[in-house]
Design a protein around this motif. Structure first.
Motif, mmCIF file in Angstrom:
data_model
loop_
_atom_site.group_PDB
_atom_site.id
_atom_site.type_symbol
_atom_site.label_atom_id
_atom_site.label_comp_id
_atom_site.label_asym_id
_atom_site.label_seq_id
_atom_site.Cartn_x
_atom_site.Cartn_y
_atom_site.Cartn_z
ATOM 1 N N GLU A 1 136.193 75.508 37.507
ATOM 2 C CA GLU A 1 136.047 74.552 38.602
ATOM 3 C C GLU A 1 135.988 75.271 39.943
ATOM 4 O OE1 GLU A 1 139.075 71.345 40.149
ATOM 5 O OE2 GLU A 1 138.229 70.740 38.220
ATOM 6 N N ILE A 2 136.838 76.264 40.114
ATOM 7 C CA ILE A 2 136.859 77.025 41.363
ATOM 8 C C ILE A 2 135.567 77.810 41.534
ATOM 9 C CG2 ILE A 2 137.974 78.980 42.521
ATOM 10 C CD1 ILE A 2 140.644 77.856 41.355
ATOM 11 N N SER A 3 135.055 78.378 40.453
ATOM 12 C CA SER A 3 133.818 79.155 40.548
ATOM 13 C C SER A 3 132.617 78.267 40.865
ATOM 14 C CB SER A 3 133.569 79.954 39.274
ATOM 15 O OG SER A 3 133.200 79.109 38.218
ATOM 16 N N GLU A 4 132.674 76.993 40.491
ATOM 17 C CA GLU A 4 131.581 76.050 40.743
ATOM 18 C C GLU A 4 131.677 75.391 42.115
ATOM 19 O OE1 GLU A 4 128.981 75.353 38.635
ATOM 20 O OE2 GLU A 4 129.740 76.902 37.292
ATOM 21 N N ARG A 5 132.811 75.514 42.741
ATOM 22 C CA ARG A 5 133.096 74.823 44.002
ATOM 23 C C ARG A 5 132.212 75.335 45.130
ATOM 24 N NH1 ARG A 5 139.373 74.659 45.082
ATOM 25 N NH2 ARG A 5 139.393 73.377 43.215
ATOM 26 N N GLU A 6 131.743 74.397 45.935
ATOM 27 C CA GLU A 6 130.958 74.769 47.115
ATOM 28 C C GLU A 6 131.517 74.043 48.316
ATOM 29 O OE1 GLU A 6 126.782 74.193 46.652
ATOM 30 O OE2 GLU A 6 126.710 75.286 44.777
ATOM 31 N N GLY B 1 134.702 73.468 49.546
ATOM 32 C CA GLY B 1 135.836 72.562 49.457
ATOM 33 C C GLY B 1 136.059 72.007 48.083
ATOM 34 N N GLU B 2 136.106 70.679 48.007
ATOM 35 C CA GLU B 2 136.398 70.010 46.743
ATOM 36 C C GLU B 2 135.270 70.201 45.730
ATOM 37 O OE1 GLU B 2 139.224 68.243 45.754
ATOM 38 O OE2 GLU B 2 140.002 69.205 47.556
ATOM 39 N N GLY B 3 135.655 70.188 44.497
ATOM 40 C CA GLY B 3 134.661 70.289 43.434
ATOM 41 C C GLY B 3 135.282 69.919 42.107
ATOM 42 N N SER B 4 134.469 69.553 41.173
ATOM 43 C CA SER B 4 134.967 69.254 39.839
ATOM 44 C C SER B 4 133.911 69.701 38.838
ATOM 45 C CB SER B 4 135.249 67.760 39.686
ATOM 46 O OG SER B 4 134.060 67.035 39.850
ATOM 47 N N ILE B 5 134.314 69.740 37.594
ATOM 48 C CA ILE B 5 133.362 70.156 36.568
ATOM 49 C C ILE B 5 133.024 68.964 35.683
ATOM 50 C CG2 ILE B 5 134.066 72.571 36.561
ATOM 51 C CD1 ILE B 5 135.674 72.039 34.045
#
Length: 151
Positions: A37-42, A44-48
């Motif tokens: 999830e952190i690696s996909e984040r752009e 700020g907030e993000g989810s998978i």
């Protein structure tokens, strides 16, 4: 319920029940999901998505299978048994995988559709197959079936 939420709910349940083995595996999965999830984040907030969560779980399952194989070759049945138990927990969150026959049916259809006739077309067929069967079949099985069909 999404895969990630299901794992989080089961993690809480395992804590309440003091199920140490399940808790250890679920914490590991939670960590891997948060890492993704952190690696996909752009910004700020993000989810998978469930598809991305399934990829993470498939990778964890593949690692367990490889460990089981190595431990059995090294005559360490006790460690192999631990890995088998972990694999069973991980697989409970994965969608039902396709059987070899089902993969073979899809492969034959794709080979006909693409007009592939020999091993030089394997890359083209594999690309399409993996795109279609992502999360539904292991890459090693797909590769084996496509090789057999093109030989």
């Amino acid at each position: 319920m999404a895969i990630k939420e299901q794992i989080m709910a089961d993690l809480k349940e395992a804590m309440k029940n003091k199920d140490k083995d399940r808790l250890r595996v679920l914490r590991s999965l939670k960590s891997k999901l948060l890492e993704r999830e952190i690696s996909e984040r752009e910004g700020g907030e993000g989810s998978i998505s469930d598809e991305q969560a399934t990829e993470v779980l498939m990778k964890a399952a593949k690692q367990r299978k490889e460990s089981i194989d190595q431990f059995e070759k090294g005559d360490r049945a006790d460690l192999a048994q631990n890995e088998k138990e972990e694999l069973e927990i991980i697989e409970s969150y994965l969608p039902e995988m396709l059987s070899e026959e089902e993969v073979r049916d899809v492969a034959q259809a794709k080979i006909d559709e693409l007009g592939a006739n020999d091993m030089s077309d394997m890359g083209r067929v594999m690309g399409v197959m993996m795109q279609e069967l992502k999360g539904k079949a292991e890459g090693s099985l797909v590769s084996k079936v496509v090789k057999e069909e093109l030989s």
